[in-house]
Design an enzyme around this catalytic site. Structure first.
Site, PDB file in Angstrom:
ATOM      1  N   ASP A   1       0.655  -1.075  -0.258  1.00  0.00           N
ATOM      2  CA  ASP A   1      -0.322   0.202  -0.026  1.00  0.00           C
ATOM      3  C   ASP A   1       0.742   1.806  -0.328  1.00  0.00           C
ATOM      4  O   ASP A   1       1.557   1.217   0.657  1.00  0.00           O
ATOM      5  CB  ASP A   1      -0.551  -0.354   1.637  1.00  0.00           C
ATOM      6  CG  ASP A   1      -1.424  -1.544   1.440  1.00  0.00           C
ATOM      7  OD1 ASP A   1      -0.975  -2.412   0.944  1.00  0.00           O
ATOM      8  OD2 ASP A   1      -2.220  -1.304   2.648  1.00  0.00           O
TER       9      ASP A   1
ATOM     10  N   GLN B   1       4.482   0.832   1.975  1.00  0.00           N
ATOM     11  CA  GLN B   1       4.656  -0.531   3.053  1.00  0.00           C
ATOM     12  C   GLN B   1       5.474  -1.460   1.988  1.00  0.00           C
ATOM     13  O   GLN B   1       5.603  -1.095   0.461  1.00  0.00           O
ATOM     14  CB  GLN B   1       3.062  -1.289   2.791  1.00  0.00           C
ATOM     15  CG  GLN B   1       2.069  -1.113   3.422  1.00  0.00           C
ATOM     16  CD  GLN B   1       2.721  -1.321   4.821  1.00  0.00           C
ATOM     17  OE1 GLN B   1       2.497  -2.847   5.578  1.00  0.00           O
ATOM     18  NE2 GLN B   1       2.589   0.054   5.823  1.00  0.00           N
TER      19      GLN B   1
ATOM     20  N   SER C   1      -0.077  -0.166   7.486  1.00  0.00           N
ATOM     21  CA  SER C   1      -0.607   1.220   6.923  1.00  0.00           C
ATOM     22  C   SER C   1      -1.154   2.240   7.723  1.00  0.00           C
ATOM     23  O   SER C   1      -1.709   2.330   8.814  1.00  0.00           O
ATOM     24  CB  SER C   1      -2.059   1.079   5.756  1.00  0.00           C
ATOM     25  OG  SER C   1      -0.391   0.150   4.223  1.00  0.00           O
TER      26      SER C   1
ATOM     27  N   ARG D   1      -7.626  -1.962  11.375  1.00  0.00           N
ATOM     28  CA  ARG D   1      -6.144  -0.528  11.019  1.00  0.00           C
ATOM     29  C   ARG D   1      -6.408  -0.019  10.174  1.00  0.00           C
ATOM     30  O   ARG D   1      -7.786   0.450   9.214  1.00  0.00           O
ATOM     31  CB  ARG D   1      -5.276  -1.975  10.379  1.00  0.00           C
ATOM     32  CG  ARG D   1      -6.404  -2.411   9.709  1.00  0.00           C
ATOM     33  CD  ARG D   1      -5.025  -3.794   9.322  1.00  0.00           C
ATOM     34  NE  ARG D   1      -5.890  -4.979   8.595  1.00  0.00           N
ATOM     35  CZ  ARG D   1      -6.108  -6.171   8.231  1.00  0.00           C
ATOM     36  NH1 ARG D   1      -6.106  -6.487   9.785  1.00  0.00           N
ATOM     37  NH2 ARG D   1      -6.208  -6.775   7.422  1.00  0.00           N
TER      38      ARG D   1
ATOM     39  N   GLU E   1     -10.282  -2.742   4.635  1.00  0.00           N
ATOM     40  CA  GLU E   1      -9.113  -2.183   5.007  1.00  0.00           C
ATOM     41  C   GLU E   1      -8.830  -0.335   4.399  1.00  0.00           C
ATOM     42  O   GLU E   1     -10.333  -0.254   3.353  1.00  0.00           O
ATOM     43  CB  GLU E   1      -8.128  -3.425   4.257  1.00  0.00           C
ATOM     44  CG  GLU E   1      -8.269  -4.172   4.024  1.00  0.00           C
ATOM     45  CD  GLU E   1      -6.691  -4.872   4.352  1.00  0.00           C
ATOM     46  OE1 GLU E   1      -6.098  -5.741   5.288  1.00  0.00           O
ATOM     47  OE2 GLU E   1      -6.793  -5.708   3.432  1.00  0.00           O
TER      48      GLU E   1
HETATM   49  C1  FRU Z   1      -3.797  -3.764   3.090  1.00  0.00           C
HETATM   50  C2  FRU Z   1      -3.530  -4.106   3.950  1.00  0.00           C
HETATM   51  C3  FRU Z   1      -3.796  -3.152   4.966  1.00  0.00           C
HETATM   52  C4  FRU Z   1      -2.399  -2.911   6.342  1.00  0.00           C
HETATM   53  C5  FRU Z   1      -1.112  -3.258   5.354  1.00  0.00           C
HETATM   54  C6  FRU Z   1      -0.095  -4.595   5.912  1.00  0.00           C
HETATM   55  O1  FRU Z   1      -3.063  -4.344   1.563  1.00  0.00           O
HETATM   56  O2  FRU Z   1      -3.245  -5.475   4.790  1.00  0.00           O
HETATM   57  O3  FRU Z   1      -5.189  -3.084   5.670  1.00  0.00           O
HETATM   58  O4  FRU Z   1      -2.559  -2.414   7.372  1.00  0.00           O
HETATM   59  O5  FRU Z   1      -1.942  -4.220   4.165  1.00  0.00           O
HETATM   60  O6  FRU Z   1       0.911  -3.965   4.983  1.00  0.00           O
END
Ligand code: FRU
Length: 484
Positions: free
Chosen positions: A43, A59, A103, A170, A225
């Site tokens: 992300d 990420q 994220s 999250r 998410e």
């Molecule tokens: C979305 C996700 C988010 C999380 C992140 C972890 O792709 O699953 O919900 O914060 O990736 O890398």
């Protein structure tokens, strides 16, 4: 004390050297899209413009192309086209985030950037990791420059979330309304539905639970998410990535989805009320977890992860053996026009155009031309009077096929396992196509629909051929490399 000691960084640079060696000659490294320096990317995070400079975080697992414990990589830019790789901004250095700096987003206030992210903790033991075994703490970071951290504190501890939710809470996103701050978070309830949770603050440091911003949709999967909220032309837009929506014929074809509602916000109760159906943002194979920000010109800009999780066994990304995996989409500008959301590539990318070619063709049958090639290329194709089918064949074995109001993006072997994605479109009149070494983005009918996909053709497979009956006007540019 930091959980990551000196050894971690020493080991990391060795692993990165090893991965960089594999990447050196990789034809699939992208020329004008953002990708990981080494290893894994997912992300986009914390995207913002601060004192003129664009900051893009994402990420990042620097030492492995197949995921792992996440960090935030950091890239900066003066023009949204050329980016500089900066030092990693956030790493799992505390107990409250020991299994990944997940994220989150950025909120620019006066002379500071406030970041909010999820500190992920995965306990070892016999857990289901849905109800138990996982902690997701909301962390606040303040920076005066976007490069270094001046303050870092957990603002919502995992045990403080309401009991209605499983351990999956999250991806905080913060916005302001009438001098109050609101934070929305993606969740999975104990009833296995998605919900957007809401907190409120007067000062960005102390957060109070406020309720549900949006939820109660049993038809929309089990987990939501990466929520995002913004306003455009007096309309409220709520965007998120739901997991578990059932496939319909030309909708929700990927394992996970991303889309938006257009609606209004009842600010008295701070509740989002949709006035549209849930619409997908992108109909290609590779799009998930996007994030938007408003730049200093007042534009709403979105970046998406040009990738998606959990695609096995359909698809394994062939760049893994070359030391890296995934990239971001091009940044897109979002607007509301006639009540509809449009997405268009940023005009800034016109400055990497070169070697313009232009054709107008009354197409009857097949057309190709030795000047009409497509590799690292932008094509703007205006279409009129389509009669029957219209196809574009390009690169190694990709086909864009339009017939009976259905547009299909079909991949052959270079799709690495993926075959077809489709959209229902009544009147196809434009395809604006961005091809990079290993990606394809189609902006259709002046930003009304988008399809983003990674493809893995052999180098030199640069053909393009039109088939069908239609009047077509083609503008074509090769594109300069913006990455090192
Ligand atoms: C979305 C996700 C988010 C999380 C992140 C972890 O792709 O699953 O919900 O914060 O990736 O890398």
């Amino acid at each position: 004390m930091s959980l990551l000691n000196k050894n971690f960084w020493k080991e990391l640079s060795k692993k990165q050297e090893f991965l960089k060696e594999k990447m050196v000659d990789d034809f699939w490294r992208l020329h004008y899209h953002q990708m990981p320096e080494t290893g894994w990317l997912n992300d986009p995070n914390g995207v913002c413009q601060f004192k003129g400079k664009y900051h893009l975080y994402h990420q990042y697992v620097p030492d492995s192309p197949i995921s792992g414990v996440g960090h935030w990589a950091h890239k900066t830019s003066d023009d949204l086209v050329h980016f500089k790789e900066e030092d990693i901004f956030l790493s799992p250095e505390h107990e409250y985030e020991k299994d990944g700096v997940y994220s989150g987003s950025a909120f620019v206030k006066d002379d500071e950037i406030h970041y909010f992210y999820t500190g992920n903790v995965k306990k070892t033991g016999d857990y289901d990791y849905i109800f138990d075994g996982r902690e997701q703490n909301t962390v606040h970071v303040v920076s005066k420059n976007g490069y270094t951290i001046d303050y870092q504190e957990v603002v919502i501890k995992h045990e403080e979330y309401p009991k209605r939710y499983t351990s999956h809470i999250r991806d905080p996103k913060v916005f302001e309304h009438n001098e109050k701050y609101y934070m929305i978070l993606g969740t999975r309830t104990i009833y296995h539905t998605g919900e957007i949770l809401l907190y409120e603050s007067e000062d960005l440091y102390k957060w109070n639970y406020k309720g549900t911003f949006f939820g109660n949709r049993s038809d929309m999967g089990f987990m939501w998410e990466c929520p995002d909220y913004f306003e455009l032309k007096d309309q409220s837009i709520l965007l998120f990535s739901p997991q578990g929506i059932l496939k319909k014929e030309h909708q929700f074809q990927n394992v996970y989805q991303t889309g938006y509602f257009i609606g209004r916000t009842d600010w008295e109760n701070v509740v989002f009320e949709p006035q549209s159906s849930f619409k997908e943002l992108d109909y290609g194979f590779d799009f998930y977890a996007p994030q938007t920000f408003e730049d200093e010109q007042g534009r709403r800009i979105l970046w998406g992860w040009m990738g998606i999780g959990d695609t096995k066994p359909e698809y394994t990304n062939p760049t893994i053996s070359r030391g890296w995996q995934h990239s971001l989409t091009l940044p897109r500008e979002l607007t509301i026009e006639d009540g509809k959301l449009k997405q268009r590539p940023l005009p800034e990318y016109q400055k990497i155009r070169k070697n313009k070619k232009q054709f107008e063709i009354p197409l009857t049958g097949e057309y190709k031309n030795k000047e009409l090639t497509c590799e690292v290329t932008e094509l703007l194709i205006d279409l009129k009077n389509i009669n029957g089918r219209f196809d574009i064949l390009l690169r190694q074995d990709t086909m864009i096929h339009y017939e009976n109001n259905i547009l299909e993006l079909r991949h052959g072997r270079s799709g690495a396992g993926r075959s077809v994605r489709s959209i229902e479109i009544n009147d196809l009149n434009q395809i604006h196509l961005f091809s990079d070494t290993s990606s394809l983005e189609l902006f259709i009918n002046n930003g009304s629909y988008v399809m983003s996909s990674r493809i893995y053709p052999e180098a030199g497979e640069n053909k393009i051929k039109f088939i069908g009956k239609a009047d077509i006007a083609v503008q074509k540019w090769d594109l300069n490399k913006t990455t090192e």
